[in-house]
Design an enzyme around this catalytic site. Structure first.
Site, PDB file in Angstrom:
ATOM      1  N   GLY A  55       0.905  -1.094   0.003  1.00 27.64           N
ATOM      2  CA  GLY A  55       0.121  -0.028  -0.062  1.00 27.64           C
ATOM      3  C   GLY A  55       0.966   1.365   0.014  1.00 27.64           C
ATOM      4  CB  CYS A  82       5.239  -4.046   0.212  1.00 30.61           C
ATOM      5  SG  CYS A  82       6.268  -2.569   0.041  1.00 30.61           S
ATOM      6  CE1 TYR A  83       1.041   0.967   5.650  1.00 32.05           C
ATOM      7  CE2 TYR A  83      -0.617  -0.915   5.364  1.00 32.05           C
ATOM      8  CZ  TYR A  83      -0.372   0.272   5.956  1.00 32.05           C
ATOM      9  OH  TYR A  83      -1.025   0.944   6.991  1.00 32.05           O
ATOM     10  CG  HIS A 172       6.104  -5.667  -4.436  1.00 33.37           C
ATOM     11  ND1 HIS A 172       4.877  -5.509  -3.985  1.00 33.37           N
ATOM     12  CD2 HIS A 172       6.504  -4.586  -3.948  1.00 33.37           C
ATOM     13  CE1 HIS A 172       4.493  -4.497  -3.149  1.00 33.37           C
ATOM     14  NE2 HIS A 172       5.817  -3.787  -3.397  1.00 33.37           N
ATOM     15  CD  GLU A 174       3.234  -8.387  -5.476  1.00 35.31           C
ATOM     16  OE1 GLU A 174       3.995  -9.176  -4.924  1.00 35.31           O
ATOM     17  OE2 GLU A 174       2.977  -7.282  -5.199  1.00 35.31           O
ATOM     18  CB  SER A 226     -20.382  -7.707 -28.539  1.00 29.94           C
ATOM     19  OG  SER A 226     -19.200  -8.570 -27.743  1.00 29.94           O
ATOM     20  N   GLY A 228     -17.157 -10.458 -28.780  1.00 32.05           N
ATOM     21  CA  GLY A 228     -16.015 -10.237 -28.134  1.00 32.05           C
ATOM     22  C   GLY A 228     -15.823 -11.528 -27.088  1.00 32.05           C
ATOM     23  CB  VAL A 229     -12.750 -12.658 -25.065  1.00 29.84           C
ATOM     24  CG1 VAL A 229     -12.790 -13.883 -24.578  1.00 29.84           C
ATOM     25  CG2 VAL A 229     -11.752 -12.334 -26.056  1.00 29.84           C
ATOM     26  CG  ASP A 230     -15.035 -10.375 -21.332  1.00 28.00           C
ATOM     27  OD1 ASP A 230     -14.058 -11.232 -21.316  1.00 28.00           O
ATOM     28  OD2 ASP A 230     -14.965  -9.410 -20.845  1.00 28.00           O
ATOM     29  CE  LYS A 369     -10.759  -9.709 -22.107  1.00 25.44           C
ATOM     30  NZ  LYS A 369     -11.887  -9.113 -22.234  1.00 25.44           N
TER      31      LYS A 369
END
Ligand code: XMP
Length: 513
Positions: A55, A82-83, A172, A174, A226, A228-230, A369
């Site tokens: 943070g 971290c924080y 970090h 990640e 549409s 689109g992927v989603d 995603k």
């Protein structure tokens, strides 16, 4: 059966989503929750591990987010990043001070191979690069804690208390720049939280299909597709769950790329789903003729889209459920993620709220995603849909600068197709995150054969990005650009000049309008 769960408690860090994604990459389901989540709720969730994010604050700021000591008494393994690490030290009686030298960037870090956090992974070396970003540091450990890593300027780059199952890293793990960072997270969730790793898209598909069946019963379901992927993945999921109770409405506004509307229809032909292609292209283009201002174009398309969708929904009759393609980053970003609100982000201008339906189904609500794409593959959607690059709701209308005419639309469609073909032929289609052609409203002089031409300038755009909020222009090799340019000028009429857009975002945006 419930999946094993690890929760990420968000203290305002910019990498909160990334931590959750990384944990899921280890095969463990992970959710991001506010640091304010009441203890009782955490107990109910029964996570196998808890991760505190970083943070921007200092633990000594009055306004900075804090947490009660009780969470450390739950007996659930905790990892602070971290924080989060500083907060653990501060809350449990250690000391945090401003660094004499702030550490930022790649930092050589020495790991204690006899500690539990790093010792349980034999492949982790004794030293490697980690990614640091902090101006405060822990100077005195709380009682019962021992150092697990150090750097030149930071004596407690990691620390732990194995009796209380509390671990902390100043860096970090990640972030990709931290070598072995994912291994460290994997080791935390598998060797310390004892997760087996039961999160995968095959199980998710099965479970979600059953849940949808139970919820929908004999009801009617409507989905705005549409291509689109989603929305495509949501459609595949719903179609497997409730088959012909589902109706998909695909509003063809006439600004799709070459052959695209047919391809979308074709892709869904084999699915057990009622597919309505509402061909409204004439209607859209006649409303847009003479409109050149970008925001007006977007507004008109958004309004018209809703009108067409409403008309189709009325023809179908009483709809019980409306499907939304909301994905997890939208839920995290909107904080509470109130499911009853129909969001406008989804497509051109959101969906109508005057279509009567009882409930919303959001089957991708908890997925990132990349997981949506994996799920699409798992459900057998064609690569064309799963790996489709983003395409704006208003389509080619915002890639024709200035006035839109049918002639310009045809020119742009043909040029855009050639560009896409050349990018694919060069094997770059998965490396460049978005690439397209823009028809400018500028004309210039050229020479073709022995004659003078006075024709349009076409711009090509290619960007690399992970989040589409910032982007860099793609370094497409000159010979690929040259081939596309030659083909476009020769094969498409009315273009005599091709430019490549080399601006990043910011200051430019990805789309030109
Ligand atoms: P910009 O141009 O703002 O675009 O840098 C960022 C990303 O968003 C896409 N985009 C849209 N997507 N409806 C959408 O669904 C829209 O109206 C819209 N406008 C831009 C754009 O293609 C890029 O991926």
């Amino acid at each position: 059966m419930q999946n094993e769960l690890v929760i990420v408690l968000d203290f305002g860090g910019q990498y909160n989503q990334l931590i959750a994604r990384r944990v899921r990459e280890c095969g463990v389901y992970c959710e991001v929750r506010s640091y304010k989540t009441p203890l009782d709720e955490i107990k109910k969730l029964a996570p196998k591990g808890i991760i505190f994010t970083g943070g921007p604050n200092s633990v000594y700021d009055e306004s900075s987010p804090h947490i009660g000591k009780e969470i450390f008494g739950l007996g659930i393994p905790i990892l602070g990043i971290c924080y989060g690490a500083q907060l653990i030290a501060y809350t449990l009686g250690g000391k945090v001070e401003t660094c004499t030298v702030s550490e930022y960037g790649k930092t050589e870090t020495f790991y204690n191979k006899h500690c539990r956090l790093f010792g349980s992974d034999p492949e982790l070396p004794a030293s490697a690069v980690s990614w640091m970003s902090h101006t405060d540091r822990v100077t005195v450990l709380p009682e019962g804690f021992t150092a697990a890593a150090h750097t030149k300027d930071c004596p407690f780059a990691a620390f732990e208390n194995t009796d209380r199952n509390i671990y902390a890293v100043q860096f970090h793990p990640e972030v990709n720049h931290t070598q072995y960072g994912i291994r460290m997270l994997n080791s935390f969730v598998k060797n310390i939280c004892y997760c087996k790793g039961d999160w995968n898209m095959r199980n998710y598909a099965q479970k979600t299909i059953e849940q949808i069946r139970e919820k929908v019963g004999n009801g009617k379901v409507l989905l705005a597709l549409s291509g689109g992927v989603d929305s495509s993945v949501a459609c595949a999921l719903l179609s497997k769950a409730v088959g012909d109770q589902l109706t998909c409405v695909f509003v063809d506004h006439g600004f799709m790329r070459k052959n695209e509307a047919d391809e979308v229809e074709e892709a869904f032909r084999d699915w057990n789903v009622k597919f309505i292609r509402a061909d409204a292209s004439e209607r859209f283009i006649s409303r847009l003729e003479g409109v050149s201002e970008p925001e007006s174009k977007r507004k008109i398309i958004g309004e018209e889209f809703i009108r067409v969708f409403e008309e189709e929904a009325k023809k179908i009759g009483a709809v019980d459920f409306l499907v939304q393609g909301t994905i997890y980053p939208d839920v995290i970003e909107s904080g509470t993620g109130d499911a009853a609100v129909i969001k406008s982000h989804h497509n051109v201008g959101g969906l109508p709220d005057c279509v009567d339906f009882k409930e919303i189904i959001e089957p991708l609500r908890m997925l990132f995603k990349d997981e949506v794409r994996k799920l699409g593959e798992e459900l057998g959607l064609p690569d064309y849909l799963v790996w489709r690059q983003p395409f704006p709701g208003p389509g080619l209308a915002i890639r024709i600068i200035g006035d839109i005419t049918r002639e310009k639309l045809n020119i742009l469609r043909d040029a855009d197709l050639i560009f896409r073909e050349e990018i694919a032929a060069a094997g770059l289609d998965r490396q460049i995150n978005q690439y397209f052609a823009v028809l400018t409203d500028m004309r210039s002089v050229g020479v073709m054969g022995d004659g003078r031409t006075y024709d349009y300038t076409l711009a090509l755009r290619g960007v690399t990005t992970t989040d589409f909020m910032t982007a860099d222009f793609a370094r497409i090799p000159y010979d690929v650009l040259e081939k596309a340019s030659i083909r476009i000028v020769n094969e498409v009429g009315n273009i005599n000049r091709v430019c490549y857009d080399i601006t990043s975002k910011p200051p430019a945006t990805i789309e030109w309008e």
